[in-house]
Design a protein around this motif. Structure first.
Motif, mmCIF file in Angstrom:
data_model
loop_
_atom_site.group_PDB
_atom_site.id
_atom_site.type_symbol
_atom_site.label_atom_id
_atom_site.label_comp_id
_atom_site.label_asym_id
_atom_site.label_seq_id
_atom_site.Cartn_x
_atom_site.Cartn_y
_atom_site.Cartn_z
ATOM 1 N N ALA A 70 -4.055 10.925 -5.693
ATOM 2 C CA ALA A 70 -5.310 10.174 -5.774
ATOM 3 C C ALA A 70 -5.082 8.798 -6.399
ATOM 4 C CB ALA A 70 -6.333 10.964 -6.582
ATOM 5 N N GLU A 71 -4.113 8.722 -7.291
ATOM 6 C CA GLU A 71 -3.777 7.456 -7.934
ATOM 7 C C GLU A 71 -3.094 6.504 -6.965
ATOM 8 O OE1 GLU A 71 -0.091 6.718 -10.654
ATOM 9 O OE2 GLU A 71 -1.690 7.431 -11.956
ATOM 10 N N ILE A 72 -2.281 7.062 -6.070
ATOM 11 C CA ILE A 72 -1.471 6.249 -5.156
ATOM 12 C C ILE A 72 -2.254 5.796 -3.928
ATOM 13 C CG2 ILE A 72 0.558 6.260 -3.654
ATOM 14 C CD1 ILE A 72 1.755 8.350 -5.578
ATOM 15 N N TYR A 73 -3.012 6.736 -3.341
ATOM 16 C CA TYR A 73 -3.658 6.469 -2.059
ATOM 17 C C TYR A 73 -5.168 6.290 -2.232
ATOM 18 C CZ TYR A 73 0.743 8.220 -0.139
ATOM 19 O OH TYR A 73 2.068 8.404 0.156
ATOM 20 N N ASN A 74 -5.683 5.216 -1.642
ATOM 21 C CA ASN A 74 -7.126 4.970 -1.710
ATOM 22 C C ASN A 74 -7.892 5.813 -0.690
ATOM 23 O OD1 ASN A 74 -6.957 2.988 -3.764
ATOM 24 N ND2 ASN A 74 -6.371 1.439 -2.249
ATOM 25 N N ASP A 75 -7.332 5.915 0.497
ATOM 26 C CA ASP A 75 -8.017 6.626 1.589
ATOM 27 C C ASP A 75 -7.513 8.065 1.683
ATOM 28 O OD1 ASP A 75 -5.507 5.768 2.300
ATOM 29 O OD2 ASP A 75 -5.996 5.566 4.432
ATOM 30 N N ILE A 76 -7.818 8.854 0.671
ATOM 31 C CA ILE A 76 -7.311 10.228 0.634
ATOM 32 C C ILE A 76 -8.427 11.199 0.278
ATOM 33 C CG2 ILE A 76 -6.617 10.151 -1.807
ATOM 34 C CD1 ILE A 76 -4.145 11.827 -0.994
ATOM 35 N N ASN A 77 -8.424 12.337 0.955
ATOM 36 C CA ASN A 77 -9.323 13.436 0.614
ATOM 37 C C ASN A 77 -8.452 14.616 0.208
ATOM 38 O OD1 ASN A 77 -11.933 12.263 1.350
ATOM 39 N ND2 ASN A 77 -11.168 12.327 3.451
ATOM 40 N N ALA A 92 6.564 13.210 4.752
ATOM 41 C CA ALA A 92 6.715 13.881 3.458
ATOM 42 C C ALA A 92 7.626 13.077 2.529
ATOM 43 C CB ALA A 92 7.268 15.281 3.657
ATOM 44 N N LYS A 93 8.724 12.588 3.067
ATOM 45 C CA LYS A 93 9.650 11.815 2.236
ATOM 46 C C LYS A 93 9.001 10.529 1.719
ATOM 47 C CE LYS A 93 14.172 13.331 3.976
ATOM 48 N NZ LYS A 93 15.430 12.904 4.640
ATOM 49 N N GLU A 94 8.256 9.873 2.571
ATOM 50 C CA GLU A 94 7.575 8.648 2.142
ATOM 51 C C GLU A 94 6.570 8.960 1.028
ATOM 52 O OE1 GLU A 94 5.911 7.064 5.718
ATOM 53 O OE2 GLU A 94 7.774 6.033 6.298
ATOM 54 N N LEU A 95 5.900 10.094 1.147
ATOM 55 C CA LEU A 95 4.946 10.505 0.114
ATOM 56 C C LEU A 95 5.664 10.766 -1.209
ATOM 57 C CD1 LEU A 95 1.925 12.839 0.421
ATOM 58 C CD2 LEU A 95 3.670 13.397 -1.264
ATOM 59 N N PHE A 96 6.780 11.483 -1.166
ATOM 60 C CA PHE A 96 7.515 11.786 -2.405
ATOM 61 C C PHE A 96 8.084 10.520 -3.036
ATOM 62 C CE2 PHE A 96 8.288 16.076 -0.263
ATOM 63 C CZ PHE A 96 7.214 16.663 -0.922
ATOM 64 N N LEU A 97 8.558 9.603 -2.207
ATOM 65 C CA LEU A 97 9.071 8.343 -2.733
ATOM 66 C C LEU A 97 7.949 7.521 -3.367
ATOM 67 C CD1 LEU A 97 11.591 7.329 0.085
ATOM 68 C CD2 LEU A 97 12.147 8.135 -2.228
ATOM 69 N N SER A 98 6.764 7.580 -2.778
ATOM 70 C CA SER A 98 5.623 6.851 -3.351
ATOM 71 C C SER A 98 5.222 7.430 -4.704
ATOM 72 C CB SER A 98 4.430 6.886 -2.387
ATOM 73 O OG SER A 98 3.825 8.169 -2.366
ATOM 74 N N MET A 99 5.593 8.692 -4.936
ATOM 75 C CA MET A 99 5.329 9.346 -6.216
ATOM 76 C C MET A 99 6.423 9.047 -7.245
ATOM 77 S SD MET A 99 4.085 13.065 -4.779
ATOM 78 C CE MET A 99 4.141 13.833 -6.394
ATOM 79 N N GLU A 100 7.346 8.152 -6.878
ATOM 80 C CA GLU A 100 8.460 7.757 -7.745
ATOM 81 C C GLU A 100 9.435 8.906 -7.985
ATOM 82 O OE1 GLU A 100 7.247 5.429 -11.231
ATOM 83 O OE2 GLU A 100 5.245 5.334 -10.367
ATOM 84 N N MET A 101 9.614 9.740 -6.968
ATOM 85 C CA MET A 101 10.539 10.856 -7.077
ATOM 86 C C MET A 101 11.849 10.538 -6.368
ATOM 87 S SD MET A 101 8.155 14.254 -6.697
ATOM 88 C CE MET A 101 9.279 15.204 -7.737
#
Length: 282
Positions: A20-27, A154-163
């Motif tokens: 929720a912190e990373i993505y604005n358009d998320i449900n 999935a990888k892009e999401l994890f990288l956006s989480m600084e993982m």
């Protein structure tokens, strides 16, 4: 982006906060077997809505953040009920049992076995931390069996989480994790057991225990409902790790019994090298 999370404990709720912190358009849809966990997550806006089966067709990713025995119970059904654009990601601490279970499933390409090396001894959504995954490693197993387009998402999401992403096969994962994670939890539980058996007076433990004892038994506060199934599923590797650990404990006991100060000091000095291995771990 539509995200579903089954399990709103520490991992699931922290994941919800971070996304929720990373993505604005998320449900974010969430579900938990505990009504109190679910209600807390809704009331504190950790999730947007309760996850129901009718939402499955809308999801981009569905995370399974529940105990590993429950992952085995529901994963096949979840794969059957989600559509061909939904990636199902399990976040459990064992990988071979779930990978073996779904290896021949017609929807195997929409599944990703993942293990975030993050967590604390606490549980429940009240302990959620949006920084829990920062600079932590996430292990992905058998990625060659996951649809490449879904894997990239999935990888892009994890990288956006600084993982940091590390890939390995399920057998390799379970063997390594038995030593660096599962064994340390057993050690913590059993040290706590030993002290509680010998020190019947709780005030004595409280008054005399120092920071070393507290840090060593910290993991002994972890959830039994989560850890007992992990120990069962990774039994073979954990028994091997325990055998090695018990051998080392016995050897050190022998050094103490024989007043072998020279060898005792040498042993501890060699083990001191662990600080260089762990230097980069925050």
């Amino acid at each position: 982006m539509n995200i579903g999370i089954v399990g709103l404990g520490l991992i699931g709720s922290s994941l919800a906060l971070k996304l929720a912190e990373i993505y604005n358009d998320i449900n974010i849809y969430g579900e938990d077997i505990s009504k109190s966990n679910l209600n807390y997550a809704i009331e504190n806006t950790i999730i947007d809505n309760r996850l129901e089966e009718k939402h499955y067709s809308e999801l981009n990713i569905l995370f399974l953040a529940i105990p590993v025995d429950q992952i085995l119970d529901i994963s096949v059904n979840i794969l059957d009920k989600t559509n061909n654009k939904t990636l199902v990601v399990d976040l459990g601490s064992t990988k071979k049992p779930i990978c073996d279970l779904i290896k021949d499933n017609i929807n195997r390409s929409r599944f990703l076995a993942a293990h975030p090396i993050a967590g604390t001894e606490f549980s429940g959504p009240i302990t959620a931390d949006n920084n829990l995954f920062n600079n932590k490693t996430i292990i992905l197993c058998e990625t060659e069996k996951t649809d490449n387009k879904l894997l990239i998402i999935a990888k892009e999401l994890f990288l956006s989480m600084e993982m940091h992403i590390k890939e390995m096969n399920a057998d390799e994962h379970d063997k390594h994790i038995a030593y660096v994670s599962h064994l340390s939890h057993i050690t913590s539980f059993m040290l706590g057991r030993t002290v509680m058996d010998k020190e019947k007076n709780e005030e004595t433990i409280y008054d005399l225990a120092g920071s070393g004892f507290e840090s060593t038994v910290r993991l002994g506060k972890s959830s039994p409902s989560m850890w007992a199934p992990i120990f069962q599923q990774n039994k073979k590797n954990i028994i091997e790790a325990l055998d090695e650990y018990i051998k080392n404990i016995k050897n050190f006991k022998d050094l103490i019994e024989t007043d072998n100060l020279l060898e005792m000091s040498k042993e501890m000095k060699e083990i001191n090298a662990i600080k260089n291995i762990l230097k980069g771990i925050k």
